[in-house]
Design a protein around this motif. Sequence first.
Motif, PDB file in Angstrom:
ATOM      1  N   ARG A  34      45.749  46.624  81.556  1.00  0.00           N
ATOM      2  CA  ARG A  34      46.922  45.987  82.171  1.00  0.00           C
ATOM      3  C   ARG A  34      47.238  46.616  83.524  1.00  0.00           C
ATOM      4  NH1 ARG A  34      52.231  44.993  78.650  1.00  0.00           N
ATOM      5  NH2 ARG A  34      50.737  43.540  77.731  1.00  0.00           N
ATOM      6  N   ASP A  48      45.020  45.059  86.013  1.00  0.00           N
ATOM      7  CA  ASP A  48      45.438  43.692  86.315  1.00  0.00           C
ATOM      8  C   ASP A  48      46.636  43.665  87.262  1.00  0.00           C
ATOM      9  OD1 ASP A  48      43.466  42.627  84.719  1.00  0.00           O
ATOM     10  OD2 ASP A  48      44.736  42.486  82.944  1.00  0.00           O
ATOM     11  N   GLU A  49      47.575  44.609  87.086  1.00  0.00           N
ATOM     12  CA  GLU A  49      48.840  44.549  87.812  1.00  0.00           C
ATOM     13  C   GLU A  49      48.834  45.319  89.128  1.00  0.00           C
ATOM     14  OE1 GLU A  49      51.651  45.982  85.002  1.00  0.00           O
ATOM     15  OE2 GLU A  49      51.636  44.141  83.785  1.00  0.00           O
ATOM     16  N   ALA A  59      39.310  42.382  86.606  1.00  0.00           N
ATOM     17  CA  ALA A  59      40.667  42.619  87.114  1.00  0.00           C
ATOM     18  C   ALA A  59      40.770  42.487  88.624  1.00  0.00           C
ATOM     19  CB  ALA A  59      41.132  44.010  86.691  1.00  0.00           C
TER      20      ALA A  59
END
Length: 257
Positions: A43, A46-47, A72
């Motif tokens: 995550r 991804d962010e 990603a």
Amino acid sequence: MTPLFLVTRRDPADDALVDEAYASGFIVVREALLATEPGPDVRWLDERLGEIPEGTGLAWTSRRAAEALVQALPRDRAKLARVPMYAVGEESAEPLRSAGFSPLVPAEPLGAAVLAQFIASRASQDRLRRVVILHGNRSLPDLSDGLRARGIEVEFLEVYRTRFLNADFGGIDVALEEGTGIIAAFFSPSGVEAFERLLSPKSCARFRKRAAAIARGLVTAAALHRRGYRNVLGFEPGAPFSRYAQRALEATSGGRR
């Protein structure tokens, strides 16, 4: 006796090698030992991948980590153009090369310790102060230890996890009892561990003594040596694994056309 060739994963990249083994007269047993899942830090990738600050590089020692990075990648890939990237070898660099990036690889891909030395040698040129290591849950500390020893700050992102599968290698006990020639291809230290957990202590000791093992990469070869394997076929860092494994099959007693 017809020799056995054990392939300890199921990957289309090994299809030509398996065909070579069949053509050379081997019985081939091909089983997956490990399953890969996203790690808890995916995550973060991804962010925040597009917000990596100046002076920070990315490094990894496995293809699985590189594949997690590719998945990603931000839409604006130009944001990563300024981020130094380092891979342990060409196989682990390939997913990023296919995505249009140019990760740096040591001239002699001899494992994580050499990668750490290579990164440190470029730290001034690349204006590098910190390295984010993309890794799995079973990764070894060679890269991080080598970077820290050279004064480079390290952070970790666990981008994938591996778990053991219950593969069927039941015919090995009989093969060992009968003295059948066995050659096995291993692709990671985790794969060696996953394989040995399927054997009884007696069979494991016999296997280490009698079987020939082909290792993909120096780290896997070292893991086999540490476990007491007596016949680890010579690792060739400059050769693609499939080509060097085919030569090993051709040189193994019992293979025939």
